[in-house]
Design a protein around this motif. Structure first.
Motif, short mmCIF file in Angstrom:
data_model
loop_
_atom_site.label_atom_id
_atom_site.label_comp_id
_atom_site.label_asym_id
_atom_site.label_seq_id
_atom_site.Cartn_x
_atom_site.Cartn_y
_atom_site.Cartn_z
N ALA A 121 31.32 43.94 72.51
CA ALA A 121 31.01 42.50 72.58
C ALA A 121 30.24 42.18 73.85
O ALA A 121 29.28 41.40 73.82
N ASP A 122 30.62 42.78 74.95
CA ASP A 122 29.92 42.55 76.22
C ASP A 122 28.49 43.07 76.16
O ASP A 122 27.55 42.38 76.58
N ARG A 123 28.30 44.27 75.62
CA ARG A 123 26.96 44.88 75.53
C ARG A 123 26.09 44.20 74.49
O ARG A 123 24.88 44.16 74.63
N ALA A 124 26.70 43.66 73.42
CA ALA A 124 25.94 43.11 72.30
C ALA A 124 25.76 41.60 72.38
O ALA A 124 25.25 41.00 71.44
N ALA A 125 26.15 40.99 73.47
CA ALA A 125 26.05 39.53 73.59
C ALA A 125 24.63 39.07 73.24
O ALA A 125 23.66 39.59 73.77
N GLY A 126 24.53 38.13 72.32
CA GLY A 126 23.24 37.63 71.87
C GLY A 126 22.63 38.42 70.73
O GLY A 126 21.64 38.00 70.15
N LYS A 127 23.20 39.58 70.40
CA LYS A 127 22.68 40.39 69.31
C LYS A 127 23.66 40.52 68.15
O LYS A 127 23.27 40.54 67.00
N VAL A 128 24.94 40.69 68.48
CA VAL A 128 25.99 40.84 67.48
C VAL A 128 27.19 40.01 67.93
O VAL A 128 27.57 40.06 69.10
N THR A 129 27.78 39.28 67.00
CA THR A 129 28.99 38.53 67.28
C THR A 129 30.19 39.39 66.93
O THR A 129 30.24 39.98 65.85
N VAL A 130 31.14 39.50 67.86
CA VAL A 130 32.37 40.23 67.59
C VAL A 130 33.48 39.19 67.41
O VAL A 130 33.63 38.30 68.25
N VAL A 131 34.21 39.31 66.31
CA VAL A 131 35.28 38.37 65.97
C VAL A 131 36.54 39.16 65.67
O VAL A 131 36.51 40.11 64.88
N GLY A 132 37.65 38.78 66.26
CA GLY A 132 38.93 39.38 65.93
C GLY A 132 39.70 38.48 64.99
O GLY A 132 39.54 37.26 65.03
N ILE A 133 40.50 39.08 64.13
CA ILE A 133 41.41 38.33 63.25
C ILE A 133 42.81 38.86 63.55
O ILE A 133 43.18 39.95 63.11
N ASP A 134 43.55 38.11 64.36
CA ASP A 134 44.91 38.52 64.71
C ASP A 134 45.79 38.34 63.47
O ASP A 134 45.97 37.23 62.98
N THR A 135 46.33 39.44 62.97
CA THR A 135 46.96 39.49 61.66
C THR A 135 48.45 39.83 61.77
O THR A 135 48.83 40.74 62.50
N ARG A 136 49.27 39.10 61.00
CA ARG A 136 50.72 39.32 60.95
C ARG A 136 51.30 39.49 62.35
O ARG A 136 51.94 40.48 62.66
N ASP A 137 51.07 38.50 63.16
CA ASP A 137 51.41 38.61 64.57
C ASP A 137 51.96 37.28 65.07
O ASP A 137 51.94 36.28 64.35
N SER A 138 52.42 37.26 66.29
CA SER A 138 52.80 36.01 66.95
C SER A 138 51.78 35.71 68.04
O SER A 138 51.19 36.64 68.61
N ARG A 139 51.60 34.44 68.32
CA ARG A 139 50.65 34.06 69.37
C ARG A 139 51.03 34.66 70.73
O ARG A 139 50.17 35.20 71.43
N PRO A 140 52.31 34.59 71.14
CA PRO A 140 52.65 35.15 72.44
C PRO A 140 52.36 36.66 72.54
O PRO A 140 51.84 37.12 73.55
#
Length: 195
Positions: A105-124
């Motif tokens: 994500a740091d190297r690809a800024a402006g070229k590729v969007t990196v998105v995480g999907i936090d799955t079956r988890d708790s916010r904390p």
């Protein structure tokens, strides 16, 4: 003079209490380590169209809250090139590969969007892990695994390579990704090569 002091004391007590109808203070939510999701539905500004073979499947119609801020994001509206990674703090391979996604994500800024999907988890748990690993790219929150179910994926981690039109060019659902493999898959399926 005494009645003026009493009146001032009452005003001060009410101001401190917040006049919210409850004597208990509101619980402060822990700050999210993730970026907000405002730009997820627009392609990165420097992205150029890349001709890729095949049509690809559209991203599923699932609406999830942004981990930071809570605004709703419809996954099918995410435009790429993008890499969408389903993960959970409880998942060993996910924990192993998250730093590689942050470096990408740091190297690809402006070229590729990196998105995480936090799955079956708790916010904390997710916030704590992200803070420990330095993960800051935008994440959506999916505690009930709605996206995983729509994709038909049975195990995590799972990573989608998404083109500018929101079509899935590749679904990677195997061992933890490292920097080299992630870069190779992005070049092959999104036509994006990073220095």
């Amino acid at each position: 003079m005494i009645s003026t002091l009493r009146a001032a004391a009452i005003v001060l007590v009410l101001a401190v209490a917040g006049c919210g109808g409850s004597a208990e203070p509101l619980a402060a939510e822990a700050a999210s380590p993730f970026a907000d999701c405002a730009a997820l539905t627009a392609p990165p500004p420097a992205a150029a169209p890349v001709a890729l073979a095949g049509a690809g499947e559209p991203l599923p119609e699932v609406t999830l809250p942004c981990f930071t801020g809570g605004q709703e994001v419809t996954v099918s509206a995410i435009r790429g090139p993008a890499i969408v990674n389903l993960w959970g703090s409880w998942c060993g391979p996910c924990r192993e590969e998250l730093p590689a996604f942050q470096r990408f994500a740091d190297r690809a800024a402006g070229k590729v969007t990196v998105v995480g999907i936090d799955t079956r988890d708790s916010r904390p748990a997710a916030s704590s892990l992200a803070a420990d690993l330095g993960v800051t790219y935008p994440n959506l929150f999916d505690p009930s695994e709605r996206l995983r179910a729509k994709l038909g994926v049975t195990a995590l981690p799972a990573t989608l390579f998404v083109d500018r039109d929101g079509r899935v060019r590749h679904l990677y659902n195997s061992t933890a990704l490292d920097d080299a493999t992630l870069a190779t898959l992005a070049a092959k399926h999104l036509g994006v090569t990073l220095p």
